[in-house]
Structures are given as structure tokens and as C-alpha cells.
Enzyme design. Structure first.
Site, short mmCIF file in Angstrom:
data_model
loop_
_atom_site.label_atom_id
_atom_site.label_comp_id
_atom_site.label_asym_id
_atom_site.label_seq_id
_atom_site.Cartn_x
_atom_site.Cartn_y
_atom_site.Cartn_z
N ASP A 166 -47.30 0.77 -1.18
CA ASP A 166 -45.90 0.53 -0.91
C ASP A 166 -45.65 1.00 0.52
O ASP A 166 -46.45 1.77 1.07
CB ASP A 166 -45.05 1.34 -1.91
CG ASP A 166 -43.58 1.27 -1.60
OD1 ASP A 166 -43.06 0.17 -1.39
OD2 ASP A 166 -42.95 2.35 -1.56
N ASP A 216 -42.02 1.76 2.24
CA ASP A 216 -40.92 2.70 2.47
C ASP A 216 -41.08 3.96 1.63
O ASP A 216 -41.29 3.89 0.41
CB ASP A 216 -39.59 2.02 2.12
CG ASP A 216 -39.32 0.82 3.00
OD1 ASP A 216 -38.25 0.78 3.62
OD2 ASP A 216 -40.18 -0.08 3.07
N GLU A 264 -36.50 4.76 4.29
CA GLU A 264 -36.22 3.48 3.63
C GLU A 264 -35.57 2.61 4.71
O GLU A 264 -34.44 2.88 5.15
CB GLU A 264 -35.27 3.67 2.45
CG GLU A 264 -35.85 4.46 1.29
CD GLU A 264 -36.87 3.67 0.49
OE1 GLU A 264 -36.72 2.43 0.40
OE2 GLU A 264 -37.80 4.28 -0.05
N SER A 294 -44.82 -4.50 -0.37
CA SER A 294 -43.57 -3.75 -0.20
C SER A 294 -42.35 -4.56 -0.57
O SER A 294 -42.26 -5.75 -0.27
CB SER A 294 -43.46 -3.30 1.27
OG SER A 294 -42.19 -2.75 1.53
N GLY A 295 -41.39 -3.88 -1.17
CA GLY A 295 -40.09 -4.48 -1.40
C GLY A 295 -39.21 -4.37 -0.17
O GLY A 295 -38.05 -4.78 -0.20
N LYS A 316 -45.61 -7.56 -6.40
CA LYS A 316 -46.53 -6.53 -5.92
C LYS A 316 -47.81 -6.52 -6.75
O LYS A 316 -48.93 -6.46 -6.21
CB LYS A 316 -45.87 -5.15 -5.98
CG LYS A 316 -44.80 -4.90 -4.95
CD LYS A 316 -44.34 -3.45 -5.04
CE LYS A 316 -43.37 -3.10 -3.94
NZ LYS A 316 -43.12 -1.64 -3.86
N ASP A 337 -43.97 5.13 -4.62
CA ASP A 337 -43.06 6.26 -4.88
C ASP A 337 -41.90 5.95 -5.81
O ASP A 337 -41.17 6.86 -6.20
CB ASP A 337 -42.49 6.78 -3.55
CG ASP A 337 -41.49 5.82 -2.94
OD1 ASP A 337 -40.33 6.22 -2.73
OD2 ASP A 337 -41.85 4.66 -2.69
N ASN A 365 -40.20 0.59 -8.88
CA ASN A 365 -40.66 -0.75 -8.54
C ASN A 365 -42.17 -0.82 -8.31
O ASN A 365 -42.75 -1.89 -8.23
CB ASN A 365 -39.92 -1.23 -7.29
CG ASN A 365 -40.09 -2.70 -7.02
OD1 ASN A 365 -39.99 -3.51 -7.93
ND2 ASN A 365 -40.33 -3.06 -5.77
#
EC number: 3.1.3.3
Length: 293
Positions: free
Chosen positions: A85, A87, A94, A173-174, A218, A241, A244
Site C-alpha cells: 500500500d 499512503d 495520506e 494503492s487506493g 488490490k 495499514d 482496505n
């Protein structure tokens, strides 16, 4: 009850940690194993996986140590793909919250981000809700936030180590592509997958391209990259973290929760709350040795 290897590390006093664990009934079966890595405590323990993970998570916060809990019977390694991930994992911020500050809606967006990270909101809806708040923001704000980017401590050391071991690193990553691409300029990420903000005439429209990179995307990205490279799940590591990231961590051979929300920390194979990602440099060879096919 199945047996597990329990790896304890980044602890100030191993005897102190062991004494406090052994007082809890769930750790009564804890037995020390001899090995050659002095910075890591290795133990066997029996019990239910969910019970042990939940108890270890709470104890780690209380007494200050990091850990992995892995089934003794399961093989892992050689590790060749690490998917991160972005952020609050690779970087300490973020980015959507930082863009929101630029747009003058920092507090509102930060609250939504925190709730989404805890798994209290649907990720797609929460992302769309936050991105709408950015409508009218100049794309120059993206460059301003890019200039703030720095890796979390230990990230570069671990990635460089992993690459030297013939491994590939990737981002799922979102967050947003301009920032993932900037990180890929600094380290040789094999692939990056992230969301794309839509802009027109130099300003953000408040929309994001579909499909949104959520938990399912993901996970699919990790599966696809591993398949293309010819790696098995047991050769993959995923690090994240937030809620998600859970599916991606469960898909990988080993899922690492980094400074994570409890939703993720209580379910992950490995938890880093004290140390940084470079802690894995000593840990992974020991896991490969103990879980060799």
C-alpha cells in the site's frame, strides 16, 4: 490445536516480553526455539489462530514489541514479490488529506479518511465522497504535495535489500497515480496500481476514473503480478495499514500490518508497531529457513 512459530522482535527486553506473555493462559504452551539470529525471539505455541493473533496484537501494544505468527506446517519463500500500500505505509501521509488541505477542506476529508481506514465506510463511496470535496482544486496542488513526499523510515533499506535478493517490489494503492509514479522514480517498482483523478482545464473535476482501486482490485493486482512472474502465493509479501488492505494481505503468503488500524492488525500474520520495514531484513531469512519446503 495447530502449532505455530511465533517470531518476536523490536522488543526492548526479551525476558520482560516473555514473562508477560507466559502469564496469559493463551500462551501457556509457549516454548523457546534455538536459532542463530540474536535480534529475534523464536517460539512455538499452540492455540486458535484468531485467538493468538488477537492476544498478540493487544500484548504488543501494551508491552512494545513486533511479531509474526505463522503455521509451522506451512512453507514460505523464497520471497520474490513484495506489494505495498502507499499512503501511511510507504509514505507517512495520506495524500488525499494533504490535497484537501490545499482545497481548504482538510478537516472534513480527514474524518472520512480515518473512518474508511477503520473499515466503517464502503471504500468506493468514501473515496468518491472525498474526491468530490476536491472539485475546483488546481492540478498544481498535486505538484505541491508531490514535493512533500518522503519514504517512511526503513522503506528504502528494505526495498533495496529485497531487490538484491532477486525480488520485485510493487505498489497497489487506493491513493493516486501521480504520487505512486513519483515514488517509482525513486525506487524501481515493478508495477504501480492506483486511482486517477480527472481534471479539465487545469482543475480537478471532483471525479475519479473507474474502476476504483479498492480492496478487490488490490488483491487482483497481486494475483496478476505473481502469476505473470511465475511466483506462488507463499513467495509473496503484502504490506498495508488499513481495512482496505486486508484482502491483499490475506492473499499473500505473508501479510504485514504496518502501524495499522486494529481492524487489520488483529488479523495480520506480522505486525510492525514498534519498528520499521527494515526489520524484515533479518526476519525473512529466518522465516525462509524455518518454513523451507
Amino acid at each position: 490445536m495447530p502449532d505455530y512459530y511465533c517470531y518476536l522482535f523490536n522488543q526492548k527486553d526479551s525476558e520482560y516480553t516473555l514473562n508477560h506473555l507466559s502469564r496469559d493462559d493463551i500462551f501457556k504452551s509457549l516454548q523457546k526455539e534455538e536459532h542463530e539470529q540474536p535480534t529475534i525471539g523464536l517460539y512455538t505455541v499452540s492455540g486458535s489462530e484468531s485467538g493468538l493473533k488477537s492476544a498478540l496484537y493487544e500484548k504488543s501494544l501494551l508491552h512494545g514489541f513486533d511479531y509474526c505468527l505463522l503455521p509451522k506446517s506451512q512453507s514460505f519463500g523464497p520471497f520474490r514479490l513484495a506489494v505495498f500500500d502507499m499512503d501511511s505505509t510507504l509514505i507517512p501521509i495520506e495524500v488525499i488529506d494533504e490535497l484537501a488541505v490545499q482545497a481548504g477542506v482538510g478537516e472534513e476529508v480527514s474524518k472520512i479518511t480515518e473512518s474508511a481506514m477503520r473499515g466503517e465506510l464502503d471504500f468506493n463511496q468514501s473515496l468518491e465522497q472525498r474526491v468530490r470535496q476536491l472539485k475546483g482544486l488546481s492540478v498544481e496542488a498535486i505538484n505541491a504535495v508531490k514535493n512533500q513526499l518522503e519514504f517512511n523510515p526503513g522503506v528504502e533499506a528494505f526495498c533495496q535489500y529485497f531487490i538484491r535478493q532477486s525480488g520485485k517490489i510493487a505498489i497497489a494503492s487506493g491513493g493516486f497515480m501521480p504520487f505512486a509514479e513519483e515514488l517509482a522514480r525513486r525506487l524501481p517498482f515493478y508495477q504501480v496500481k492506483a486511482n486517477r483523478l480527472i481534471d479539465a482545464n487545469g482543475v480537478l473535476t471532483g471525479e475519479v476514473e473507474y474502476p476504483i482501486v479498492n480492496a478487490a482490485v488490490k488483491t487482483e493486482s497481486l494475483q496478476e503480478w505473481a502469476s505473470v512472474l511465475g511466483f506462488k502465493a507463499q513467495q509473496c509479501i503484502a504490506v498495508g495499514d488499513g481495512a482496505n488492505d486486508l484482502k491483499m494481505l490475506q492473499e499473500a503468503g505473508i501479510g504485514v500490518a504496518y502501524k495499522a488500524k486494529p481492524t487489520l492488525g488483529k488479523l495480520a500474520d506480522c505486525v510492525l508497531n514498534v519498528g520499521y520495514l527494515n526489520s524484515l531484513v533479518d526476519l525473512l531469512p529466518l522465516i525462509e529457513q524455518r518454513h523451507r519446503v
